[in-house]
Design a protein around this motif. Structure first.
Motif, short mmCIF file in Angstrom:
data_model
loop_
_atom_site.label_atom_id
_atom_site.label_comp_id
_atom_site.label_asym_id
_atom_site.label_seq_id
_atom_site.Cartn_x
_atom_site.Cartn_y
_atom_site.Cartn_z
N ALA A 71 0.89 -1.16 0.00
CA ALA A 71 0.00 0.00 0.00
C ALA A 71 0.93 1.21 0.00
CB ALA A 71 -0.91 -0.01 1.22
N ALA A 72 1.23 1.70 -1.18
CA ALA A 72 2.26 2.72 -1.33
C ALA A 72 1.76 3.92 -2.13
CB ALA A 72 3.48 2.12 -2.03
N THR A 73 2.44 5.05 -1.93
CA THR A 73 2.21 6.20 -2.79
C THR A 73 3.01 5.97 -4.08
OG1 THR A 73 4.12 7.42 -1.97
CG2 THR A 73 2.03 7.73 -0.78
N PRO A 74 2.70 6.70 -5.14
CA PRO A 74 3.49 6.53 -6.37
C PRO A 74 4.99 6.80 -6.17
CG PRO A 74 1.46 7.66 -6.87
CD PRO A 74 1.54 7.56 -5.36
N GLU A 75 5.33 7.74 -5.31
CA GLU A 75 6.74 8.03 -5.03
C GLU A 75 7.41 6.86 -4.32
OE1 GLU A 75 4.38 11.51 -5.80
OE2 GLU A 75 4.15 10.08 -4.16
N GLU A 76 6.73 6.29 -3.34
CA GLU A 76 7.26 5.13 -2.63
C GLU A 76 7.42 3.95 -3.58
OE1 GLU A 76 5.23 6.22 1.70
OE2 GLU A 76 4.21 4.85 0.32
N TRP A 77 6.46 3.75 -4.44
CA TRP A 77 6.50 2.65 -5.39
C TRP A 77 7.67 2.82 -6.36
CZ3 TRP A 77 4.83 -2.08 -5.79
CH2 TRP A 77 4.76 -2.72 -7.03
N ALA A 78 7.86 4.03 -6.86
CA ALA A 78 8.96 4.29 -7.78
C ALA A 78 10.31 4.04 -7.12
CB ALA A 78 8.88 5.73 -8.30
N ALA A 79 10.42 4.37 -5.84
CA ALA A 79 11.68 4.17 -5.11
C ALA A 79 11.98 2.68 -4.94
CB ALA A 79 11.62 4.86 -3.76
N ARG A 80 10.96 1.84 -4.93
CA ARG A 80 11.14 0.39 -4.77
C ARG A 80 11.59 -0.27 -6.06
NH1 ARG A 80 6.06 -2.25 -1.82
NH2 ARG A 80 7.51 -3.22 -0.39
#
Length: 81
Positions: A71-80
């Protein structure tokens, strides 16, 4: 019996997603959800946002088990990635 795409549709009706992927066997489902709506919310609040929106379907046992793996924000997802 529900299919993963059915659960994806249910989740998409609850929260707008930039990435949504669900896997499952018809009874137990596992979701990756990425949404701007998670910004500023902790992990528990993010899960509640989704599960509260599905409350009736869970209570009626239409949707038996949903685990939210991401359950992530788009920024968190991109960082992963």
């Amino acid at each position: 019996m529900l299919q993963p795409q059915d659960v994806e549709k249910m989740i998409a009706e609850v929260i707008p997603c930039t990435h949504l992927h669900v896997e499952g066997d018809g009874h137990h489902f596992f979701a990756e959800i990425v949404s701007e709506h998670f910004a500023g919310k902790n992990r528990l609040a993010r899960h509640r946002l989704v599960k509260d929106g599905l409350k009736e379907r869970i209570a009626s046992n239409e949707l038996h088990a949903l685990s939210i793996n991401v359950a992530a924000t788009p920024e968190e997802w991109a960082a992963r990635q």
